[in-house]
Scaffold this motif. Structure first.
Motif, mmCIF file in Angstrom:
data_model
loop_
_atom_site.group_PDB
_atom_site.id
_atom_site.type_symbol
_atom_site.label_atom_id
_atom_site.label_comp_id
_atom_site.label_asym_id
_atom_site.label_seq_id
_atom_site.Cartn_x
_atom_site.Cartn_y
_atom_site.Cartn_z
ATOM 1 N N ASP A 118 0.830 -1.207 0.000
ATOM 2 C CA ASP A 118 0.000 0.000 0.000
ATOM 3 C C ASP A 118 0.862 1.255 0.000
ATOM 4 O O ASP A 118 0.552 2.235 -0.680
ATOM 5 C CB ASP A 118 -0.894 0.046 1.248
ATOM 6 N N CYS A 119 1.920 1.235 0.800
ATOM 7 C CA CYS A 119 2.793 2.406 0.921
ATOM 8 C C CYS A 119 3.369 2.801 -0.433
ATOM 9 O O CYS A 119 3.419 3.990 -0.783
ATOM 10 C CB CYS A 119 3.932 2.120 1.906
ATOM 11 N N VAL A 120 3.806 1.803 -1.187
ATOM 12 C CA VAL A 120 4.383 2.092 -2.510
ATOM 13 C C VAL A 120 3.306 2.602 -3.458
ATOM 14 O O VAL A 120 3.511 3.576 -4.189
ATOM 15 C CB VAL A 120 5.087 0.840 -3.077
ATOM 16 N N LYS A 121 2.140 1.950 -3.451
ATOM 17 C CA LYS A 121 1.046 2.392 -4.319
ATOM 18 C C LYS A 121 0.650 3.834 -4.009
ATOM 19 O O LYS A 121 0.460 4.657 -4.907
ATOM 20 C CB LYS A 121 -0.166 1.473 -4.145
ATOM 21 N N LEU A 122 0.522 4.134 -2.725
ATOM 22 C CA LEU A 122 0.124 5.478 -2.316
ATOM 23 C C LEU A 122 1.188 6.509 -2.703
ATOM 24 O O LEU A 122 0.878 7.599 -3.182
ATOM 25 C CB LEU A 122 -0.121 5.499 -0.810
ATOM 26 N N ALA A 123 2.450 6.133 -2.500
ATOM 27 C CA ALA A 123 3.546 7.035 -2.848
ATOM 28 C C ALA A 123 3.533 7.371 -4.335
ATOM 29 O O ALA A 123 3.628 8.540 -4.727
ATOM 30 C CB ALA A 123 4.880 6.415 -2.460
ATOM 31 N N VAL A 124 3.417 6.354 -5.166
ATOM 32 C CA VAL A 124 3.496 6.542 -6.617
ATOM 33 C C VAL A 124 2.288 7.300 -7.150
ATOM 34 O O VAL A 124 2.410 8.168 -8.023
ATOM 35 C CB VAL A 124 3.639 5.174 -7.322
ATOM 36 N N ASN A 125 1.112 7.016 -6.605
ATOM 37 C CA ASN A 125 -0.115 7.571 -7.182
ATOM 38 C C ASN A 125 -0.591 8.869 -6.538
ATOM 39 O O ASN A 125 -1.342 9.627 -7.171
ATOM 40 C CB ASN A 125 -1.235 6.530 -7.090
ATOM 41 N N GLU A 126 -0.168 9.143 -5.303
ATOM 42 C CA GLU A 126 -0.721 10.305 -4.607
ATOM 43 C C GLU A 126 0.323 11.262 -4.035
ATOM 44 O O GLU A 126 0.114 12.467 -4.010
ATOM 45 C CB GLU A 126 -1.637 9.843 -3.460
ATOM 46 N N ILE A 127 1.433 10.745 -3.552
ATOM 47 C CA ILE A 127 2.367 11.590 -2.800
ATOM 48 C C ILE A 127 3.459 12.179 -3.676
ATOM 49 O O ILE A 127 3.748 13.377 -3.608
ATOM 50 C CB ILE A 127 2.965 10.787 -1.628
ATOM 51 N N LEU A 128 4.060 11.364 -4.507
ATOM 52 C CA LEU A 128 5.174 11.823 -5.338
ATOM 53 C C LEU A 128 4.667 12.513 -6.592
ATOM 54 O O LEU A 128 3.639 12.131 -7.163
ATOM 55 C CB LEU A 128 6.063 10.644 -5.728
ATOM 56 N N GLU A 129 5.410 13.505 -7.029
ATOM 57 C CA GLU A 129 5.039 14.209 -8.259
ATOM 58 C C GLU A 129 5.501 13.464 -9.507
ATOM 59 O O GLU A 129 5.021 13.726 -10.607
ATOM 60 C CB GLU A 129 5.640 15.617 -8.240
ATOM 61 N N ARG A 130 6.449 12.568 -9.344
ATOM 62 C CA ARG A 130 6.911 11.727 -10.458
ATOM 63 C C ARG A 130 7.388 10.403 -9.886
ATOM 64 O O ARG A 130 7.584 10.269 -8.675
ATOM 65 C CB ARG A 130 8.042 12.403 -11.231
ATOM 66 N N LYS A 131 7.583 9.428 -10.766
ATOM 67 C CA LYS A 131 8.099 8.143 -10.296
ATOM 68 C C LYS A 131 9.522 8.315 -9.777
ATOM 69 O O LYS A 131 10.331 9.027 -10.381
ATOM 70 C CB LYS A 131 8.087 7.104 -11.425
ATOM 71 N N PRO A 132 9.835 7.651 -8.679
ATOM 72 C CA PRO A 132 11.204 7.752 -8.165
ATOM 73 C C PRO A 132 12.188 7.025 -9.067
ATOM 74 O O PRO A 132 11.814 6.143 -9.848
ATOM 75 C CB PRO A 132 11.105 7.083 -6.796
ATOM 76 N N ASP A 133 13.443 7.396 -8.950
ATOM 77 C CA ASP A 133 14.498 6.725 -9.703
ATOM 78 C C ASP A 133 14.874 5.394 -9.071
ATOM 79 O O ASP A 133 15.451 4.526 -9.730
ATOM 80 C CB ASP A 133 15.742 7.624 -9.762
ATOM 81 N N LEU A 134 14.537 5.251 -7.789
ATOM 82 C CA LEU A 134 14.855 4.020 -7.066
ATOM 83 C C LEU A 134 13.937 3.910 -5.862
ATOM 84 O O LEU A 134 13.578 4.914 -5.253
ATOM 85 C CB LEU A 134 16.319 4.033 -6.592
ATOM 86 N N CYS A 135 13.556 2.679 -5.537
ATOM 87 C CA CYS A 135 12.852 2.392 -4.281
ATOM 88 C C CYS A 135 13.708 1.435 -3.472
ATOM 89 O O CYS A 135 14.193 0.428 -4.000
ATOM 90 C CB CYS A 135 11.483 1.761 -4.548
ATOM 91 N N VAL A 136 13.930 1.762 -2.208
ATOM 92 C CA VAL A 136 14.633 0.851 -1.307
ATOM 93 C C VAL A 136 13.735 0.534 -0.120
ATOM 94 O O VAL A 136 13.042 1.412 0.401
ATOM 95 C CB VAL A 136 15.981 1.435 -0.833
ATOM 96 N N SER A 137 13.741 -0.721 0.280
ATOM 97 C CA SER A 137 12.875 -1.191 1.360
ATOM 98 C C SER A 137 13.726 -1.848 2.436
ATOM 99 O O SER A 137 14.610 -2.642 2.136
ATOM 100 C CB SER A 137 11.846 -2.179 0.796
ATOM 101 N N GLY A 138 13.456 -1.517 3.692
ATOM 102 C CA GLY A 138 14.232 -2.094 4.799
ATOM 103 C C GLY A 138 14.754 -0.995 5.720
ATOM 104 O O GLY A 138 14.132 0.051 5.806
ATOM 105 N N ILE A 139 15.879 -1.190 6.325
ATOM 106 C CA ILE A 139 16.589 -2.463 6.444
ATOM 107 C C ILE A 139 15.782 -3.332 7.402
ATOM 108 O O ILE A 139 15.552 -2.944 8.553
ATOM 109 C CB ILE A 139 18.014 -2.279 6.975
#
Length: 258
Positions: free
Chosen positions: A78-99
């Protein structure tokens, strides 16, 4: 002057988890960081998404830094979907998850919320990496792996991650001087031998507590489990096309249309 990459940072242990805070600080040295992470732990959620209830997101400030941060009431995916569709103005160049606090090697990748976030980003055509440390403790020491996280991230940005692939990176729980290097590996064939501990609550109602033992069935020396057991950092390229392509020819011999 070269433009800094936009990096989305997320996890499954929650926005206050030490592993996430460590990852944020490393990414701040590399690019412009936006954090969208669960507001509470979401470990072992797999690729669950929220469809039958509401999602909430709030801007937060956990510690000092240039990054923008948002907590999300949903799962890592959900976090990634929300980020891409609502929060960010463009797609990020990289997504990192963790650590992640704990291993996501071998079969654990299937259950992992950490890797589900990375996979969700991959589905969105965003290069992505999941990082995990083989230490489940909340006070886990991430200091020995910081340099390696940075090295792998910069290499991914420079070289590009192959299309439809995400990287599953696991770190052994070792002092820095005992880490022997980085190995590109395949996922080990392993499983959990699970048991349910059946109990009764004070009201007489039965309930179950899942327990189990991890069993590595793979003796190969090219696997993530072998690498971790021998002091190496494992990097496994993971694909989200689950088609067993090698079986299609055999299945076509079943003559299902006759």
């Amino acid at each position: 002057m070269q433009k800094k990459p936009l990096i989305l940072v997320t996890n499954d242990d929650g926005i206050t988890a030490p592993g996430l805070r460590t990852l944020i600080h490393i990414m701040n040295e590399i690019g412009n960081v936006v954090v969208v992470a669960p507001d509470s732990p979401q470990s072992a959620m797999g690729h669950a998404i929220t469809i039958n209830s509401t999602l909430y997101s709030n801007a937060v400030k956990i510690d000092d830094g240039p990054q923008k941060e948002y907590s999300c009431s949903g799962t890592p995916a959900d976090c990634v979907k929300l980020a891409v569709n609502e929060i960010l103005e463009r797609k990020p160049d990289l997504c990192v998850s963790g650590i992640n606090h704990g291993s996501n090697s071998s079969i654990n990748v299937i259950y992992s919320g950490t890797m589900s976030a990375a996979v969700e980003a991959g589905i969105e055509n965003i290069p992505s990496i999941g990082f995990s440390l083989c230490d489940y403790a909340i006070e886990a020491n991430f200091e020995p792996v910081k340099e390696y996280v940075k090295t792998i991230t910069i290499a991914a940005l420079k070289n590009g991650i192959p299309k439809d692939t995400v990287l599953n990176v696991n770190f052994p729980r070792l002092p820095k001087e005992e880490i022997r290097g980085i190995k590109i590996c395949r996922q080990a064939r392993a499983t959990w031998m699970e048991e349910f501990d059946k109990r009764t609550n004070p009201l007489g109602k039965e309930y179950y507590w899942l327990t189990g033992k991890f069993v590595n069935l793979d003796k190969g020396e090219d696997t993530d489990e072998w690498a971790l057991a021998h002091g190496y950092i494992s990097v496994v390229p993971v694909q989200f096309d689950l088609t067993a392509h090698h079986t299609i020819q055999d299945l076509n011999t079943w003559n299902l249309n006759d």
